[in-house]
Design a protein around this motif. Structure first.
Motif, mmCIF file in Angstrom:
data_model
loop_
_atom_site.group_PDB
_atom_site.id
_atom_site.type_symbol
_atom_site.label_atom_id
_atom_site.label_comp_id
_atom_site.label_asym_id
_atom_site.label_seq_id
_atom_site.Cartn_x
_atom_site.Cartn_y
_atom_site.Cartn_z
ATOM 1 N N ARG B 77 0.768 -1.060 0.324
ATOM 2 C CA ARG B 77 0.047 0.136 0.410
ATOM 3 C C ARG B 77 0.645 1.636 -0.129
ATOM 4 N N ILE B 80 2.714 1.613 -3.031
ATOM 5 C CA ILE B 80 1.580 1.819 -4.678
ATOM 6 C C ILE B 80 1.060 3.354 -4.242
ATOM 7 N N ALA B 81 1.317 3.585 -3.041
ATOM 8 C CA ALA B 81 0.917 5.150 -2.506
ATOM 9 C C ALA B 81 2.146 6.037 -3.224
ATOM 10 N N LEU B 84 1.908 6.540 -6.725
ATOM 11 C CA LEU B 84 0.599 7.079 -7.100
ATOM 12 C C LEU B 84 1.115 8.867 -7.068
ATOM 13 N N LEU C 11 -5.437 8.187 -13.175
ATOM 14 C CA LEU C 11 -4.572 7.590 -12.156
ATOM 15 C C LEU C 11 -5.776 8.540 -10.833
ATOM 16 N N ALA C 14 -6.776 5.452 -10.551
ATOM 17 C CA ALA C 14 -5.820 4.100 -9.042
ATOM 18 C C ALA C 14 -5.669 5.107 -8.273
ATOM 19 N N ARG C 15 -5.552 5.739 -8.168
ATOM 20 C CA ARG C 15 -5.678 6.802 -5.951
ATOM 21 C C ARG C 15 -6.576 5.955 -5.483
ATOM 22 N N GLN C 18 -6.816 2.531 -4.180
ATOM 23 C CA GLN C 18 -5.662 2.099 -3.314
ATOM 24 C C GLN C 18 -6.128 2.595 -1.836
ATOM 25 N N LEU C 20 -7.023 6.222 -1.694
ATOM 26 C CA LEU C 20 -5.895 6.920 -1.107
ATOM 27 C C LEU C 20 -6.755 8.304 -1.132
#
Lengths: 251, 199, 96
Positions: B77, B80-81, B84, C11, C14-15, C18, C20
């Protein structure tokens, strides 16, 4: 094994027999326990060996281990809340133990330890002791207020409190009976239809043709049993987490 | 879901199974499901072993397996964070660069346009100045020419007056025998004035 | 420009995947199905009844009050069973 004489013996598959010779017999180690140990070994192998590489991009086994982890983790945190992290190892062990017990039982010649009410009830009793202990540990005496809904007249409380207590005490019963009944019913059905296949198959040409029907039913049943194996493990685990939520938050 | 059906089937199966086994005398002590045979000492042993084995599972899971899987997931995690985040930063950078480039282009174009405009204006002013100078010189020359013409005409006019007076005096003297020089001069002057007016 | 918009969208996705950026979360419940619910209802009813029966029987034996507490607790057990069934459909849970 399938049919002894003319009678369909669907129940002898649940009998306990000691394994490991004299040593096993002396400590009462049965094939049921051997399957439990096998399940534990498989779970440990999956979780430890599967993740031995610690790969960022997981292989097949590691992906399986990770999805099992995340599945139960999401359940624990989603149902119980942040406090669920403390109970996650327990919930995970419980879910995987039941799931592997159910799945192992679907293999030929294997024993299904989750089809024993004593086993399922013991697991449910562990859950019951845990939720009660957690509730009292967190809330102390206020935990007993759980049985008395707020804003209730004393006259009604005399009636409602015993009902609530019985309802609470019935949790381990319903939990264990549900799993037990599902597993027993599935395996009895499988054995009954398998016996039909053998009985018809040995009864001449027409019977041989007629055996196709119960065989097809059995194939479908095995597929269905895989679903039930997973579903019952899931139901056991999610009800446990709901009970844990109640214990942590009181309602 | 066919659980009810299965449960319904299980009951006759029990009834069917029990007499069958009883008839075979395979296990005369049991009248039904082995799971409910709580007198069996193996049952207690099974539970004790269950507690031990489940405890072992919990111990291994809680202390070794789950922390490791959790670590792996956390690591992924984080990674990937970070990736990104890096992608977003790079994109923001690229956007900023593109904007700067666009702005620079715009500024250059504006400057070029301004330069062209000022050069054009200068050239126009220069041309205007030159045209004015030329005009002024031409006007001067015209004025000079006009003055010269006027002077020439005045001179011609003066001569004309003399000739006209003399001619008129001679004519008058021939016609009437005598001539008043002053009167003739005045008459010619008058006549010339009217002619010049008409002209 | 279309390429850049596409990159933006990917993008963002993808965020979101996850976790985010804030993503909608759903909460799991019990699996449904008519037979599953029917079976659950039966189990809940019977298990509460069994508990009531056991308590009544034990109290009668302890206090020697004949069959009366047994009868009382069978009724209470049945009521508890109904309560259990009610909770299967109407979970007594506030916002979690």
């Amino acid at each position: 094994m399938a049919a002894e004489g003319n009678a369909i013996d669907a129940l002898s598959q649940f009998e306990l027999t000691p394994v490991l010779g004299v040593v096993g017999a002396s400590v009462g180690f049965t094939q049921s326990n051997a399957h439990m140990l096998l399940a534990v070994g498989l779970i440990t192998a999956l979780m430890m060996w599967g993740t031995a590489g610690r790969a960022v991009i997981p292989g097949r086994l590691q992906a399986l281990a990770e999805s099992a982890y995340e599945f139960v983790h999401d359940m624990a945190v989603g149902q119980i809340g942040e406090e669920g992290r403390r109970f996650f190892p327990f919930l995970f062990s419980l879910f995987m133990f039941i799931l592997f017990g159910n799945l192992l039982g679907l293999l030929p010649y294997a024993f299904t330890f989750t089809s024993h009410i004593a086993v399922t009830f013991t697991l449910a009793a562990i859950v019951f002791v845990l939720i009660t202990a957690v509730g009292i540990a967190i809330h102390g005496w206020r935990w007993f207020g759980y049985f008395k809904p707020e804003g209730l007249s004393p006259a009604l409380a005399v009636l409602v409190v015993p009902i609530e207590i019985i309802s609470y005490l019935s949790r381990p019963i319903s939990l264990s009976v549900r799993l037990f009944a599902n597993m027993v019913a599935g395996h009895v059905m499988l054995k009954v239809f398998a016996s039909f296949v053998v009985m018809l198959g040995t009864a001449g040409f027409l019977g041989f043709l007629g055996a196709a029907a119960p065989l097809a039913i059995n194939v479908a049943l095995v597929g269905f049993e895989f679903l039930v194996a997973f579903l019952q493990a899931y139901v056991f685990a999610i009800l446990t987490s709901i009970y844990l939520h109640d214990a942590v938050h009181l309602h | 879901m066919t659980r009810w059906i299965r449960l319904a089937a299980a009951v006759p199966a029990c009834l069917l199974g029990a007499p069958g086994t009883a008839a075979l005398a395979a296990e005369p002590q049991s009248g039904g499901m082995p799971q409910l045979d709580f007198g069996n000492p193996l049952m207690i042993a099974q539970i004790v072993w269950l507690l031990l084995i489940f405890g072992l599972l919990y111990f291994v899971m809680a202390n070794y397996a789950l922390p490791r899987v959790g670590e792996i997931l956390e690591e992924r995690r984080r990674r990937i964070a970070a990736d990104l985040e890096a992608a977003r930063a790079a994109k923001a950078e690229a956007d900023a660069a593109a904007a700067a480039h666009r702005e620079a282009t715009l500024r250059a174009r504006t400057e070029a346009q301004a330069a062209v405009a000022s050069a054009l204006q200068e050239a126009q002013e220069e041309a205007h100045r030159r045209a004015e100078a030329l005009n002024a010189r031409l006007a001067e020359q015209i004025a000079a020419a006009e003055a010269r013409i006027a002077a020439a005409r005045d001179a011609a006019m003066g001569a004309l007056r003399q000739v006209a007076t003399d001619t008129a005096e001679a004519l008058v003297a021939r016609l009437i025998g005598r001539a008043d020089r002053d009167a003739v001069e005045a008459a010619v002057g008058r006549e010339l004035a009217t002619r010049r007016q008409e002209a | 420009m279309a390429d850049r918009d596409d990159f933006d969208r990917r993008l963002q996705e993808a965020r979101a995947r996850q976790g985010l950026d804030a993503a909608p979360k759903e909460r799991g419940g019990l699996p449904g199905g008519a037979w599953g619910i029917g079976f659950r209802v039966g189990v809940e009813l019977v298990s509460a009844l069994v508990v009531g029966l056991a308590i009544g029987w034990a109290l009668d034996r302890w206090l020697g009050t004949g069959p009366w507490l047994l009868l009382l607790f069978v009724v209470l057990g049945a009521a508890a069973g109904v309560l259990n069934v009610y909770r299967v459909f109407m979970p007594r849970r506030g916002p979690r």
